[in-house]
Design an enzyme around this catalytic site. Structure first.
Site, mmCIF file in Angstrom:
data_model
loop_
_atom_site.group_PDB
_atom_site.id
_atom_site.type_symbol
_atom_site.label_atom_id
_atom_site.label_comp_id
_atom_site.label_asym_id
_atom_site.label_seq_id
_atom_site.Cartn_x
_atom_site.Cartn_y
_atom_site.Cartn_z
ATOM 1 N N TYR A 63 2.221 33.773 -3.017
ATOM 2 C CA TYR A 63 1.747 32.920 -4.101
ATOM 3 C C TYR A 63 2.357 33.335 -5.419
ATOM 4 O O TYR A 63 2.920 34.425 -5.545
ATOM 5 C CB TYR A 63 0.213 32.959 -4.193
ATOM 6 C CG TYR A 63 -0.361 34.224 -4.783
ATOM 7 C CD1 TYR A 63 -0.822 34.253 -6.100
ATOM 8 C CD2 TYR A 63 -0.454 35.399 -4.037
ATOM 9 C CE1 TYR A 63 -1.364 35.401 -6.653
ATOM 10 C CE2 TYR A 63 -0.989 36.548 -4.578
ATOM 11 C CZ TYR A 63 -1.445 36.558 -5.888
ATOM 12 O OH TYR A 63 -1.964 37.698 -6.428
ATOM 13 N N ARG A 112 10.647 35.841 -8.399
ATOM 14 C CA ARG A 112 9.760 36.672 -7.571
ATOM 15 C C ARG A 112 9.244 35.883 -6.375
ATOM 16 O O ARG A 112 9.100 36.420 -5.266
ATOM 17 C CB ARG A 112 8.605 37.200 -8.414
ATOM 18 C CG ARG A 112 7.713 38.202 -7.656
ATOM 19 C CD ARG A 112 6.696 38.852 -8.570
ATOM 20 N NE ARG A 112 5.758 37.871 -9.125
ATOM 21 C CZ ARG A 112 4.795 38.187 -9.980
ATOM 22 N NH1 ARG A 112 4.655 39.450 -10.395
ATOM 23 N NH2 ARG A 112 3.979 37.256 -10.445
ATOM 24 N N ARG A 151 -2.589 29.800 17.111
ATOM 25 C CA ARG A 151 -2.857 31.145 16.635
ATOM 26 C C ARG A 151 -2.235 32.205 17.539
ATOM 27 O O ARG A 151 -2.560 32.323 18.716
ATOM 28 C CB ARG A 151 -4.371 31.384 16.524
ATOM 29 C CG ARG A 151 -4.707 32.671 15.764
ATOM 30 C CD ARG A 151 -6.216 32.874 15.651
ATOM 31 N NE ARG A 151 -6.522 33.962 14.729
ATOM 32 C CZ ARG A 151 -6.452 35.257 15.023
ATOM 33 N NH1 ARG A 151 -6.086 35.612 16.260
ATOM 34 N NH2 ARG A 151 -6.735 36.178 14.131
ATOM 35 N N HIS A 163 -0.333 36.292 16.697
ATOM 36 C CA HIS A 163 0.078 37.206 15.637
ATOM 37 C C HIS A 163 1.573 37.130 15.346
ATOM 38 O O HIS A 163 1.991 37.186 14.186
ATOM 39 C CB HIS A 163 -0.301 38.650 16.004
ATOM 40 C CG HIS A 163 -1.757 38.961 15.820
ATOM 41 N ND1 HIS A 163 -2.746 38.387 16.581
ATOM 42 C CD2 HIS A 163 -2.383 39.799 14.947
ATOM 43 C CE1 HIS A 163 -3.921 38.850 16.200
ATOM 44 N NE2 HIS A 163 -3.737 39.704 15.208
ATOM 45 N N LYS A 213 4.358 39.560 -3.262
ATOM 46 C CA LYS A 213 3.164 38.886 -3.788
ATOM 47 C C LYS A 213 2.561 38.017 -2.688
ATOM 48 O O LYS A 213 2.654 36.785 -2.701
ATOM 49 C CB LYS A 213 3.511 38.064 -5.026
ATOM 50 C CG LYS A 213 2.279 37.695 -5.864
ATOM 51 C CD LYS A 213 2.690 37.103 -7.195
ATOM 52 C CE LYS A 213 1.493 36.688 -8.037
ATOM 53 N NZ LYS A 213 0.697 37.836 -8.500
ATOM 54 N N GLU A 230 -1.595 50.463 -10.306
ATOM 55 C CA GLU A 230 -1.687 49.284 -11.168
ATOM 56 C C GLU A 230 -3.116 48.790 -11.146
ATOM 57 O O GLU A 230 -3.982 49.362 -10.465
ATOM 58 C CB GLU A 230 -0.730 48.185 -10.682
ATOM 59 C CG GLU A 230 -0.981 47.724 -9.260
ATOM 60 C CD GLU A 230 0.071 46.751 -8.752
ATOM 61 O OE1 GLU A 230 0.768 46.138 -9.581
ATOM 62 O OE2 GLU A 230 0.179 46.596 -7.527
ATOM 63 N N LEU A 235 3.275 45.637 -7.677
ATOM 64 C CA LEU A 235 3.912 44.335 -7.812
ATOM 65 C C LEU A 235 4.861 44.359 -9.006
ATOM 66 O O LEU A 235 4.499 44.889 -10.064
ATOM 67 C CB LEU A 235 2.847 43.262 -8.031
ATOM 68 C CG LEU A 235 3.338 41.822 -8.076
ATOM 69 C CD1 LEU A 235 3.748 41.360 -6.693
ATOM 70 C CD2 LEU A 235 2.246 40.913 -8.641
#
Length: 282
Positions: free
Chosen positions: A33, A52, A100, A102, A149, A182, A207
């Site tokens: 995101y 990014r 579904r 993995h 991110k 952070e 990040l």
């Protein structure tokens, strides 16, 4: 006024926006995101956030073929439909929908794209900056690739909640060596007694903050001594100033860390100067 969102290829009322139950972002957190601040209709640090975003997609091997220009057109149309001049834009891209399992799907699937926008009270943020904020410290329990991110944010959520329960604005995360990495959603900074601006260097534990990058450039243009190194909570407690940076906080002075008042308990002059220069440069 109705609020609008964007999902995959169309705009729709925010209340009706949804993704498939087997979307891998929902099932596994297999998604990335970005968040842009919007000021006077302009995306703050626009290019840095796009850079990014595409790096995060590449690191997770999510095949995403839409261009930056295409996304930008969609973002501005979403802002127009929501009549937002000052606010935040949230973009999430997952690997897509598949049964579904993995492991990655064997067949190529289309990524899921979700965009939302909301108004944000920058005046309230400016008032916080005038008085400064409190942060607490928490153990850093996140995964080993915080440079991506991704939407895997449960440890961040728990740290932020701990801060709110203690009446603080943010939590600074502390690694196994006793050093600050952070904030739960921000970059951590201090100003040493000697006037050096200090923030942790980029590695897989933090990040690569876009506001961080801009503030570093501003500090260099102002000939402010800058050192990229880790620091401990104890060093932060005795610092001359402290602050956080993020897309929504810009530069936000910190006046208390845990139960320790920083300097005289008021926002530092360097923090406020960097905040003003950041806003002026946007």
């Amino acid at each position: 006024m109705s609020r609008f969102a964007y999902v995959n290829s169309g705009f729709l009322p925010h209340r009706d926006a949804c993704v498939h139950i087997e979307d891998r972002g929902f099932q596994f957190g297999d998604a990335v995101y970005e968040v842009w601040g919007v000021r006077d209709g302009h995306l703050l640090d626009e290019q840095g956030h796009f850079d990014r975003l595409y790096r995060s997609l590449d690191q997770l091997d999510i095949l995403f073929e839409r261009s930056q220009y295409s996304l930008l057109v969609t973002i501005h149309e979403l802002l127009r439909r929501n009549r937002i001049r000052n606010g935040l834009v949230y973009l999430q891209i997952s690997r897509g929908v598949a049964p579904r399992d993995h492991a990655f799907p064997q067949a190529n699937i289309a990524p899921t794209v979700v965009l939302t926008a909301k108004r944000f009270n920058f005046d309230a943020a400016a008032q916080r900056a005038e008085h400064g904020i409190r942060v607490i410290t928490q153990d850093d329990e996140r995964w080993g690739r915080c440079d991506i991110k991704s939407v895997n944010l449960l440890p961040n959520v728990l740290a932020k909640q701990a801060a709110r329960e203690e009446g603080a604005y943010e939590a600074w995360l502390v690694d196994g060596s006793g050093l600050v990495t952070e904030g739960s959603s921000t970059t951590a900074w201090i100003v040493s007694r000697d006037g050096e601006l200090i923030t942790r260097p980029l590695d897989n534990h933090i990040l690569p903050g876009i506001t961080r990058k801009t503030v570093i450039a501003i500090a260099k243009s102002m000939s402010i001594p800058l050192v990229e190194r880790a620091f401990s909570p104890e060093e932060a407690h005795s610092s001359r100033e402290a602050f956080i940076t993020s897309a929504s906080s810009f530069v936000m002075p910190v006046v208390q860390i845990d139960d320790k008042i920083i300097a005289n308990g008021t926002p530092g002059s360097l923090s406020l100067s960097l905040r003003n220069e950041y806003l002026r440069a946007q």
